[in-house]
Design an enzyme around this catalytic site. Structure first.
Site, PDB file in Angstrom:
ATOM      1  N   ILE A 278     -53.726  45.730   8.634  1.00 53.24           N
ATOM      2  CA  ILE A 278     -54.232  47.094   8.438  1.00 53.24           C
ATOM      3  C   ILE A 278     -54.693  47.228   6.981  1.00 53.24           C
ATOM      4  O   ILE A 278     -53.941  46.911   6.060  1.00 53.24           O
ATOM      5  CB  ILE A 278     -53.101  48.117   8.730  1.00 53.24           C
ATOM      6  CG1 ILE A 278     -52.701  48.057  10.209  1.00 53.24           C
ATOM      7  CG2 ILE A 278     -53.489  49.532   8.349  1.00 53.24           C
ATOM      8  CD1 ILE A 278     -53.731  48.588  11.176  1.00 53.24           C
TER       9      ILE A 278
ATOM     10  N   ASN B  35     -44.687  49.702  13.171  1.00 51.18           N
ATOM     11  CA  ASN B  35     -45.043  48.496  13.919  1.00 51.18           C
ATOM     12  C   ASN B  35     -43.837  48.036  14.716  1.00 51.18           C
ATOM     13  O   ASN B  35     -42.707  48.218  14.282  1.00 51.18           O
ATOM     14  CB  ASN B  35     -45.447  47.390  12.934  1.00 51.18           C
ATOM     15  CG  ASN B  35     -45.784  46.082  13.626  1.00 51.18           C
ATOM     16  OD1 ASN B  35     -46.560  46.061  14.591  1.00 51.18           O
ATOM     17  ND2 ASN B  35     -45.204  44.988  13.163  1.00 51.18           N
TER      18      ASN B  35
ATOM     19  N   HIS C 282     -42.079  44.658  16.100  1.00 47.73           N
ATOM     20  CA  HIS C 282     -42.074  43.206  15.921  1.00 47.73           C
ATOM     21  C   HIS C 282     -41.039  42.617  16.878  1.00 47.73           C
ATOM     22  O   HIS C 282     -39.942  43.166  16.998  1.00 47.73           O
ATOM     23  CB  HIS C 282     -41.719  42.881  14.455  1.00 47.73           C
ATOM     24  CG  HIS C 282     -41.737  41.422  14.167  1.00 47.73           C
ATOM     25  ND1 HIS C 282     -42.903  40.721  13.990  1.00 47.73           N
ATOM     26  CD2 HIS C 282     -40.730  40.516  14.067  1.00 47.73           C
ATOM     27  CE1 HIS C 282     -42.618  39.436  13.779  1.00 47.73           C
ATOM     28  NE2 HIS C 282     -41.305  39.290  13.820  1.00 47.73           N
TER      29      HIS C 282
ATOM     30  N   ASP D 127     -44.930  42.636   8.030  1.00 47.63           N
ATOM     31  CA  ASP D 127     -43.536  42.748   8.503  1.00 47.63           C
ATOM     32  C   ASP D 127     -42.534  43.053   7.399  1.00 47.63           C
ATOM     33  O   ASP D 127     -41.380  42.613   7.450  1.00 47.63           O
ATOM     34  CB  ASP D 127     -43.110  41.442   9.230  1.00 47.63           C
ATOM     35  CG  ASP D 127     -43.991  41.151  10.426  1.00 47.63           C
ATOM     36  OD1 ASP D 127     -44.461  42.104  11.074  1.00 47.63           O
ATOM     37  OD2 ASP D 127     -44.228  39.965  10.699  1.00 47.63           O
TER      38      ASP D 127
HETATM   39  C1  GRF Z   1     -44.984  42.633  21.470  1.00 48.33           C
HETATM   40  O1  GRF Z   1     -44.082  41.592  21.666  1.00 48.33           O
HETATM   41  C2  GRF Z   1     -44.819  43.245  20.098  1.00 48.33           C
HETATM   42  O2  GRF Z   1     -43.512  43.179  19.612  1.00 48.33           O
HETATM   43  C3  GRF Z   1     -45.700  42.395  19.238  1.00 48.33           C
HETATM   44  O3  GRF Z   1     -46.791  42.077  20.056  1.00 48.33           O
HETATM   45  C4  GRF Z   1     -46.413  42.135  21.430  1.00 48.33           C
HETATM   46  C5  GRF Z   1     -47.359  43.061  22.109  1.00 48.33           C
HETATM   47  O4  GRF Z   1     -47.169  43.103  23.499  1.00 48.33           O
HETATM   48  N1  GRF Z   1     -46.031  43.038  17.999  1.00 48.33           N
HETATM   49  P1  GRF Z   1     -47.973  44.152  24.361  1.00 48.33           P
HETATM   50  O5  GRF Z   1     -49.437  44.005  24.020  1.00 48.33           O
HETATM   51  O6  GRF Z   1     -47.462  45.512  24.032  1.00 48.33           O
HETATM   52  O7  GRF Z   1     -47.680  43.775  25.782  1.00 48.33           O
END
Ligand code: GRF
Length: 205
Positions: free
Chosen positions: A93, A107, A109, A150
């Site tokens: 971003i 976010n 993670h 992160d």
């Molecule tokens: C998830 O595991 C999230 O933690 C990570 O990217 C993945 C996205 O999955 N940042 P989705 O597109 O929401 O199915």
């Protein structure tokens, strides 16, 4: 109504988890915009079907089919967005957006930060690293977004026992299940104005 802009790059299962939490009355918010860097992603299809404003973003000002981040900023401000949610958004971003939405970008993670984060740590890379490290627990983290991957303050985490897994895919599956609950939970706390930062820690009232 508490207005969300959700940024997605791929599968979009977290976007759908947010949407169904709203539909079933658990989450008191509205998805006002969906933004992606990937014009073919499922999340944009979903947004179009649901008549949610959607944008394909590019860092290059000359890319005609895409919106630039500076134009996106204008759109987000016209939509009165309260919270930006990165739900599987794989691009960095821009700092301008981060500055304009200080402590208003979160976010999710798929690992317990501050371990297994940083550049290149996304998707199956994360779960493979977790698997190979032989740790016994993993789980999603929701954190504030700052200029470093992160790195922002941790808002909330959930923990899954992975002591019995024999593949990294099993870790991914367990963590994703927790993500779909954690992210709407945290957003609801924002909507209720119950997230507080004090002495570099985040409290959920
Ligand atoms: C998830 O595991 C999230 O933690 C990570 O990217 C993945 C996205 O999955 N940042 P989705 O597109 O929401 O199915």
């Amino acid at each position: 109504m508490f207005k969300l802009a959700v940024f997605v790059s791929g599968r979009g299962s977290n976007l759908l988890a947010i949407a169904s939490s709203i539909e079933n009355g658990y989450l008191n918010a509205e998805i006002s915009a969906v933004i992606s860097n990937n014009k073919d992603c499922k999340a944009l299809e979903y947004a179009s079907v649901k008549n949610i404003k959607n944008f394909v973003v590019s860092s290059s000002e000359s890319d005609k089919d895409f919106i630039s981040y500076s134009d996106l900023l204008v759109q987000l401000s016209e939509l009165n967005i309260d919270l930006i949610v990165l739900a599987g958004f794989l691009k960095k971003i821009p700092n301008e957006l981060i500055r304009n939405y200080k402590n208003k970008i979160i976010n999710i993670h798929p690992a317990l930060l501050p371990s297994f984060g940083g550049k290149g740590m996304y998707g199956s890379n994360v779960h493979k690293a977790v698997f190979n490290s032989s740790v016994k627990v993993s789980g999603p983290t929701v954190h504030f977004v700052d200029e470093i991957y992160d790195n922002g303050l941790i808002i909330d985490q959930r923990c899954a026992d992975i002591s019995d897994v024999t593949t990294f895919e099993e870790i991914a599956e367990r963590v994703l299940k927790l993500e779909h609950k954690l992210l709407p939970d945290v957003i609801q706390k924002f909507a209720e104005n119950k997230i507080r930062i004090y002495q570099n820690r985040v409290f959920i009232d």
